[in-house]
Design an enzyme around this catalytic site. Structure first.
Site, PDB file in Angstrom:
ATOM      1  N   PHE A   1      39.988  39.185  28.308  1.00 32.43           N
ATOM      2  CA  PHE A   1      37.871  38.907  28.415  1.00 32.43           C
ATOM      3  C   PHE A   1      38.001  37.839  27.883  1.00 32.43           C
ATOM      4  O   PHE A   1      37.536  37.731  26.400  1.00 32.43           O
ATOM      5  CB  PHE A   1      37.059  39.674  27.175  1.00 32.43           C
ATOM      6  CG  PHE A   1      36.851  40.732  28.324  1.00 32.43           C
ATOM      7  CD1 PHE A   1      36.052  40.517  29.114  1.00 32.43           C
ATOM      8  CD2 PHE A   1      37.128  42.453  28.355  1.00 32.43           C
ATOM      9  CE1 PHE A   1      35.238  42.062  30.067  1.00 32.43           C
ATOM     10  CE2 PHE A   1      36.770  43.309  29.318  1.00 32.43           C
ATOM     11  CZ  PHE A   1      35.654  42.922  29.728  1.00 32.43           C
ATOM     12  N   ILE A   2      39.052  36.493  27.822  1.00 31.28           N
ATOM     13  CA  ILE A   2      38.699  35.372  27.311  1.00 31.28           C
ATOM     14  C   ILE A   2      37.712  34.436  27.580  1.00 31.28           C
ATOM     15  O   ILE A   2      37.974  33.942  28.780  1.00 31.28           O
ATOM     16  CB  ILE A   2      40.527  34.326  27.467  1.00 31.28           C
ATOM     17  CG1 ILE A   2      41.545  35.778  26.870  1.00 31.28           C
ATOM     18  CG2 ILE A   2      40.593  33.241  26.542  1.00 31.28           C
ATOM     19  CD1 ILE A   2      42.613  34.731  27.294  1.00 31.28           C
ATOM     20  N   ARG A   3      37.003  34.699  26.699  1.00 33.08           N
ATOM     21  CA  ARG A   3      35.487  33.874  27.393  1.00 33.08           C
ATOM     22  C   ARG A   3      34.214  33.137  26.340  1.00 33.08           C
ATOM     23  O   ARG A   3      34.314  33.941  25.489  1.00 33.08           O
ATOM     24  CB  ARG A   3      34.381  34.661  27.997  1.00 33.08           C
ATOM     25  CG  ARG A   3      35.166  35.520  28.821  1.00 33.08           C
ATOM     26  CD  ARG A   3      34.490  36.421  29.821  1.00 33.08           C
ATOM     27  NE  ARG A   3      34.805  37.542  30.614  1.00 33.08           N
ATOM     28  CZ  ARG A   3      34.159  37.950  31.499  1.00 33.08           C
ATOM     29  NH1 ARG A   3      33.305  37.975  31.153  1.00 33.08           N
ATOM     30  NH2 ARG A   3      35.392  38.686  32.565  1.00 33.08           N
TER      31      ARG A   3
ATOM     32  N   CYS B   1      64.601  54.010  27.391  1.00 30.55           N
ATOM     33  CA  CYS B   1      64.609  53.457  26.333  1.00 30.55           C
ATOM     34  C   CYS B   1      63.929  54.572  25.271  1.00 30.55           C
ATOM     35  O   CYS B   1      63.792  54.704  24.661  1.00 30.55           O
ATOM     36  CB  CYS B   1      64.121  52.344  25.700  1.00 30.55           C
ATOM     37  SG  CYS B   1      65.149  50.343  26.207  1.00 30.55           S
TER      38      CYS B   1
END
Length: 263
Positions: A245-247, A107
């Site tokens: 960083f899902i905390r 693409c």
């Protein structure tokens, strides 16, 4: 006979100023050698669960197969640590094919992959799935709470294939790539559509992890940890939303933030 996943080991633990003898759960490491069409193909060091899924997912990730139906037969000898896979077709197993650095484009964008098979098997996502911030945090909590092996040993990576609201399949392994291969194998064995699914992951989003997600075919990757710069570049190029960083009640969106929407 099912393999054990962990065992008790006598250790000396230091806590609050005291040394004491206790028992601790230690996760097991198991080598599994894969033979494809009577040729030794690879040896994987793994957690001894879901061998069939891992082998199928690994072969698909390596570009050896595309579908579960490409496999004529598979036998796993857990006592010897060997997986025998027979395909309907011959495969190319030359070292040059599976390890040669490759640079390609798609693409109009420059895309760089480490290996030939990455260029052949990584998919640019066309997913239209979206998540709310609350769903991102909820899925991470569900995956973490579902991992009994991690709670017992602390020595494994967790990965889950999810809908926006529920865990579809959750897998654990000492190798982060193995955990993702198990999910890939699960989706192939069950002919599960994955374009609308999400991968939730406990470890760092490296370029290899991002490529695994692209090969599986999802459009969103949620992680408790951080991404690398190359992983972000690949996520941008492959139209994958990378969230790290899902905390607690916070996280960071590193690419294609349009899939994370406020309700």
């Amino acid at each position: 006979m099912a393999q054990r996943i962990s065992y008790n080991h006598n250790i000396v633990k230091y806590s609050h100023g005291i040394l004491q003898n206790v028992e601790d759960d230690v996760v097991m490491e198991f080598p599994l050698t894969i033979f494809v069409n009577d040729q030794e193909f690879a040896t994987m060091v793994c957690t001894p669960t879901h061998f069939d899924e891992m082998v199928i997912g690994f072969l698909a990730s390596e570009g050896v197969i595309r579908f579960n139906r490409d496999i004529k037969s598979m036998k796993i000898d857990e006592n010897k640590g060997i997986a025998y896979v027979e395909l309907f077709a011959e495969i190319t197993t030359s070292q040059e094919y599976f390890s040669k650095r490759f640079i390609g484009s798609c693409c109009g964008k420059s895309r760089q992959f480490y290996f030939h098979n990455d260029a052949r098997t990584a998919k640019t996502s066309s997913s239209t799935t979206t998540l709310t911030p609350v769903q991102c945090i909820d899925l991470m909590n569900k995956m973490q709470n579902n991992s009994l092996v991690f709670k017992e040993t602390g020595g494994v990576h967790n990965a889950a294939l999810c809908s926006p609201t529920e865990l579809v399949a959750s897998r654990t392994d000492i190798g982060r790539h193995n955990a993702l291969d198990k999910l890939y194998g699960y989706s192939l064995m069950n002919r599960l559509p994955v374009r609308d699914k999400v991968i939730v992951f406990s470890g760092r989003i490296s370029s290899e992890v991002l490529l695994k997600a692209a090969k599986i075919g999802v459009g969103i990757v949620l992680s408790k940890s951080a991404p690398t710069d190359l992983a972000i570049k690949l996520a941008e190029d492959l139209n994958i939303t990378a969230v790290g960083f899902i905390r607690g009640s916070s996280f960071n969106i590193y690419s294609h933030h349009h899939r994370i929407v406020q309700p």
